[in-house]
Design a protein around this motif. Structure first.
Motif, PDB file in Angstrom:
ATOM      1  N   GLU A  72       0.830  -1.205   0.000  1.00  0.00           N
ATOM      2  CA  GLU A  72       0.000   0.000   0.000  1.00  0.00           C
ATOM      3  C   GLU A  72       0.865   1.256   0.000  1.00  0.00           C
ATOM      4  OE1 GLU A  72      -3.542   2.405   0.349  1.00  0.00           O
ATOM      5  OE2 GLU A  72      -3.026   0.442  -0.489  1.00  0.00           O
ATOM      6  N   SER A  73       1.963   1.228   0.728  1.00  0.00           N
ATOM      7  CA  SER A  73       2.809   2.417   0.821  1.00  0.00           C
ATOM      8  C   SER A  73       3.449   2.769  -0.514  1.00  0.00           C
ATOM      9  CB  SER A  73       3.908   2.195   1.876  1.00  0.00           C
ATOM     10  OG  SER A  73       4.819   1.189   1.451  1.00  0.00           O
ATOM     11  N   LYS A  74       3.550   1.787  -1.412  1.00  0.00           N
ATOM     12  CA  LYS A  74       4.131   2.026  -2.738  1.00  0.00           C
ATOM     13  C   LYS A  74       3.069   2.222  -3.824  1.00  0.00           C
ATOM     14  CE  LYS A  74       8.486   1.306  -1.524  1.00  0.00           C
ATOM     15  NZ  LYS A  74       9.561   2.320  -1.654  1.00  0.00           N
ATOM     16  N   GLY A  75       1.804   2.106  -3.460  1.00  0.00           N
ATOM     17  CA  GLY A  75       0.740   2.231  -4.454  1.00  0.00           C
ATOM     18  C   GLY A  75       0.627   1.024  -5.348  1.00  0.00           C
ATOM     19  N   TRP A  76       0.955  -0.170  -4.831  1.00  0.00           N
ATOM     20  CA  TRP A  76       0.997  -1.388  -5.646  1.00  0.00           C
ATOM     21  C   TRP A  76      -0.144  -2.349  -5.331  1.00  0.00           C
ATOM     22  CZ3 TRP A  76       6.904  -2.009  -4.506  1.00  0.00           C
ATOM     23  CH2 TRP A  76       7.622  -1.170  -5.364  1.00  0.00           C
TER      24      TRP A  76
END
Length: 929
Positions: free
Chosen positions: A474-478
């Protein structure tokens, strides 16, 4: 105008019909042309996912030009393009026409989507003679083998694998380079039944009579209404079912009459779960069952008339509040079914396909793998037997299962841990639940060191909201966001909110590998079972909803990349493991597949299929078409995954129990000769000792064929090497090797390698079956040695404990010693059984079995040549070497008797057997019966 040294690019006069405006033809090899087209002034440069990064240098070729066309000529093939229309004709080296695009066969329809580049729905239509047959296209569950005249829907589902590679009976194949949902064949839109003339029970025109009965035992008592569109395909469609209908206990019956708008053969396309029966004019057309949560397709054809009605009755027993049924049709059209076929893809920036010429299908599959990548030599253990079930709940259950196989002396190489080994609320953590699996690393060590087996584990691309791995993505937008926004809960316990990671993002693939490496690979896990890789984020959602659930992705829209998830998911694991450990071979089993997935050490299985004889029957053509799609490694859940209530509620008894045992016996017999040999399914437990007691014929037969596969390991592993080195195909429809006209349509017999013709039994209580014996050769019963002349179809015996297996004359089959696992001991002595009647050859291939040293030339081959006239066998000089190679070995050679039956004996030497000591130098042996 010339494009470059590889081909030409031309501009076609503008058209109002959105046909091709810019067209490019490239020479890839002497037998392969790439065709790219666009309705605009240029052809965009799009990175292909299915084509490997580097292709061989193009061969020399000649450009020829006439008044109206331009030809690209190689030593083996020709492509001629019209300067006016852009239509292309493909020919062989002599100029014989192989394939031709129809006039105006290219079409581009602009579509609206949220992207930075224009997208089109793309169609390419080809002319097709009436006698042409079409195969491949991945794995379908319709029971069809030859797809000519049908519509094939290439949409990834649980059980349906979309592979846009088509193989023709006319010396060519087509690889369609598009990642979106694609239809092949008759691409017209399916129509609801209401487009026919319908009549209800009383003869009134307009609808059928539907009865929704809340008690399936009283199907005629319930809510009556008129219906013409029967379309309960997806979850959203269930809202159309009458609110008071009890789906769990009820039944729906539709009755009335049909009349056609056009005389002729109509095609009906169904999606169903639960029980479905269809009668037309009193004849039972369809009688099937599928577990409610996983609908499957069905297809049938029916003659209808404009002047004579046909009675119809359809009975559906849903069995669940979430069950599905729809029926649609296509009217007869000679143009769409007999004279042409088409590819139609939902979304793409350009048209891109490869024409592959080859006299044999093997040559064309070589072309496919030249484009998409070689299949690796699978680890030797993977060719042995795998035991799995849904699921081993504890560490003790798994270890006790392996121990029992070893105690009983039943060969086994791989034990599989299915899903939900993690704490209930931590899907995606890749952690073992410590209460049920107190020491997973010790568990893996015991499997390896004490039991000499491997452990494969289920790994999903799914993550529960809030766990640590979820937060890393989630922190990488994946992560795909829509399922989270919908607050959609799954079916586990109280239900948990989850989503899948975006495997199209390179960084996301690296992170996924890091997580399973840290949590699983470092514990010694050997192989990866990648489930739900369609991706199946929310089962039975509509196609439009599925697109929102996997959108956006790192490459573009879900419309454009709908079918390719399994390919990039496997890519990340393959590349991650090889970077971590470039010695041990990667092995991946994935529920979905796509062109090129074979280059990532991946195999595919046929999904969550039903435990029924008719489902076993359907797997045979499904596997054969998968092989004709260029993908060599495939398997089914032996016994079928999910079961009818009569088998598991409570334990099966009486006749149901015996049917269950016979189903498993017949499926194991077939599964022994599948590329991968694997048992899996829901309760009842699938281990042979749980299916039947030791003295039962089911137990004896299953163990017999298990041991036979292990005795055949030198034959089987040699062919595994051939798959890599020569682009071979192990599971071979008869039409790959025989020119008999009958072979084109036979869907329930196949060659397993060059020598063994397998003829599965797929009907309950069948004790014989018809077998077609291809002409111009002699056939030997593998077990008894009895001989049959080719060129005829006869009824052969198939007792409970045996299936008919025949050996082609000229075969040389190497058998190894009895073993309990593939690495137990070398194949010495090696029994060579030779079947006279023709000359024969076989290449014995060996390597280290578990690593990639073969890529650097560390393997050996020994050519075996049999001369039938002289009755001599040449054991050729050994070529190559590898660590641990047998430099001195013993061959025990038996020539089967051409005049009288020679039963297969592997544990004692016949009087005619020759015993030869071999030191790596050529030996010529004179044989006698």
């Amino acid at each position: 105008m010339p494009l470059n040294s590889n081909g030409i690019q031309i501009t076609i006069p503008a058209s109002e019909n959105m046909e091709a405006h810019t067209l490019r033809i490239e020479v890839i090899s002497e037998d392969i042309f790439r065709i790219s087209a666009s309705p605009t002034d240029s052809i965009p440069e799009v990175q292909s996912l299915m084509i490997q990064d580097s292709l061989p240098k193009a061969p020399s070729w000649e450009r020829r030009e006439t008044n109206d066309s331009i030809g690209l000529i190689t030593s083996k093939s020709q492509a001629w393009v019209s300067k006016i229309t852009g239509g292309i004709a493909f020919k062989d080296e002599s100029g014989k026409l192989l394939l031709k695009e129809t006039p105006g066969g290219k079409a581009f329809l602009p579509i609206t989507a949220d992207q930075n580049h224009p997208l089109f729905t793309i169609t390419q239509r080809f002319e097709s003679p009436r006698d042409e047959s079409l195969y491949g296209l991945g794995q379908q569950q319709t029971g069809l083998f030859d797809y000519k005249g049908y519509q094939v829907d290439l949409t990834q589902y649980n059980g349906v694998v979309a592979v846009p590679f088509l193989t023709s009976s006319r010396e060519y194949s087509i690889l369609w380079d598009n990642n979106s949902i694609t239809k092949v064949g008759d691409t017209r839109e399916l129509l609801p039944l209401s487009e026919l003339r319908l009549f209800d029970q009383l003869g009134k025109e307009g609808f059928l009579t539907a009865v929704y009965a809340n008690n399936k035992e009283q199907p005629n008592q319930g809510l009556k209404q008129h219906e013409g569109q029967i379309d309960y395909t997806f979850l959203d469609d269930l809202e159309k079912i009458p609110a008071d209908f009890n789906m769990a206990d009820g039944a729906v019956t539709w009755t009335g009459q049909l009349m056609a708008n056009h005389n002729g053969l109509h095609q009906f396309y169904l999606s169903y779960s639960g029980y479905i029966k269809i009668w037309i004019d009193g004849q039972l057309i369809l009688d099937r069952w599928r577990e409610s949560w996983n609908p499957g397709p069905a297809v049938f054809r029916q003659e209808l008339h404009t002047d004579k009605p046909s009675s119809i009755k359809m009975e559906w027993i849903p069995e669940s509040t979430q069950s599905f049924f729809s029926i649609k049709y296509l009217a007869p059209s000679a143009y769409d079914t007999e004279q042409t076929y088409a590819f139609q893809s939902e979304a793409g920036q350009m048209m891109d396909y490869y024409f592959i010429h080859g006299k044999s299908i093997d040559e064309r599959i070589h072309g496919y793998r030249l484009l998409t990548g070689k299949a690796q030599v699978m680890p030797k253990w993977a060719m042995g037997f795998w035991q799995s079930r849904e699921r081993y709940h504890t560490q003790a259950e798994l270890l006790n299962t392996v121990a029992e196989y070893r105690k009983r002396g039943i060969p086994l190489d791989n034990i599989v841990q299915d899903w939900s080994y993690w704490p209930e609320a931590e899907w995606g953590s890749h952690d073992f639940d410590p209460e049920r699996f107190p020491d997973p690393a010790a568990m893996v060590r015991k499997v390896h060191e004490e039991y000499h087996a491997q452990l494969m584990i289920s790994v999903w691309p799914k993550f529960y909201e809030g766990i640590d791995h979820y937060e890393q993505f989630e922190s990488k937008g994946w992560l795909y966001q829509q399922n989270i926004k919908n607050r959609q809960k799954d079916w586990i316990g109280q239900g948990y909110i989850s989503t899948f990671y975006d495997a199209f993002a390179p960084g996301a693939r690296e992170l996924f590998w890091k997580q399973i490496n840290d949590k699983l690979y470092q514990k010694g896990i050997d192989a990866w079972w990648l489930d739900a890789t369609e991706p199946d984020i929310h089962s039975n959602s509509s196609i439009d909803h599925r697109k929102t659930l996997m959108s956006p992705n790192a490459l573009g829209t879900s419309e454009e990349y709908f079918n390719a998830y399994s390919l990039v998911n496997a890519k990340g694991i393959y590349e991650g493991q090889r970077k971590q450990n470039n010695q041990d071979r990667v092995f991946i089993l994935t529920r979905s597949g796509f062109p090129g997935i074979q280059r990532y050490g991946a195999a595919t299985w046929s999904g969550d299929i039903a435990a029924r004889f008719d489902e076993l029957e359907q797997q045979i053509p499904a596997g054969l078409n998968f092989a004709l799609s260029g993908l060599p490694y495939w398997t089914t859940d032996i016994g079928g995954f999910f079961v009818e209530n009569k088998y598991d509620r409570p334990d099966p008894q009486g006749d149901d129990l015996e049917e269950w045992r016979e189903l498993n016996t017949r499926w194991y017999q077939y599964g022994t000769f599948s590329p991968l040999y694997r048992s899996h399914g829901q309760y009842p437990y699938r281990e042979v000792f749980n299916i039947a007691p030791d003295e039962h014929p089911a137990y004896k037969s299953i163990v017999f064929y298990n041991k036979l596969r292990y005795r055949l390991m030198p034959y089987l592993y040699s062919l595994t090497g051939k798959i890599h080195h020569d682009d071979y195909t192990l599971m071979r429809p008869l039409m790959m090797d025989f020119e008999d006209k009958e072979a084109k349509s036979i869907k329930d017999q196949f060659m397993f390698g060059p020598s063994l013709m397998i003829n599965p039994i797929y009907q309950y209580k069948a004790r014989s079956r018809e077998v077609f014996f291809p002409d111009h050769t002699l056939w030997y019963d593998l077990l008894t040695g009895e001989k049959i002349e080719g060129g005829k179809t006869i009824e052969v015996a198939a007792p409970y404990d045996k299936i008919p297996i025949y050996v082609k004359a000229g075969s040389i089959i190497p058998f190894g010693p009895e073993i309990s696992y593939t690495s137990e001991k070398p194949a010495d002595p090696l029994h060579l059984w030779i079947y006279p009647g023709q000359n024969g050859k076989f290449e014995l291939y060996e390597d280290e079995g578990i690593n990639y040293n073969y890529e650097n030339g560390f393997y050996s081959t020994i050519n075996l040549l049999y001369n039938d006239a002289e009755k001599t066998l040449v054991i050729g000089e050994r070529k190559g070497e590898f660590e641990g190679m047998l430099k001195s070995r013993t061959f025990i050679i038996t020539l089967a008797n051409k005049n009288s039956a020679t039963a297969l004996e592997l544990d004692k030497e016949s009087e005619q057997a020759k015993i030869i000591k071999y030191e790596g130098k050529e030996i010529i042996i004179k044989l006698s019966n």
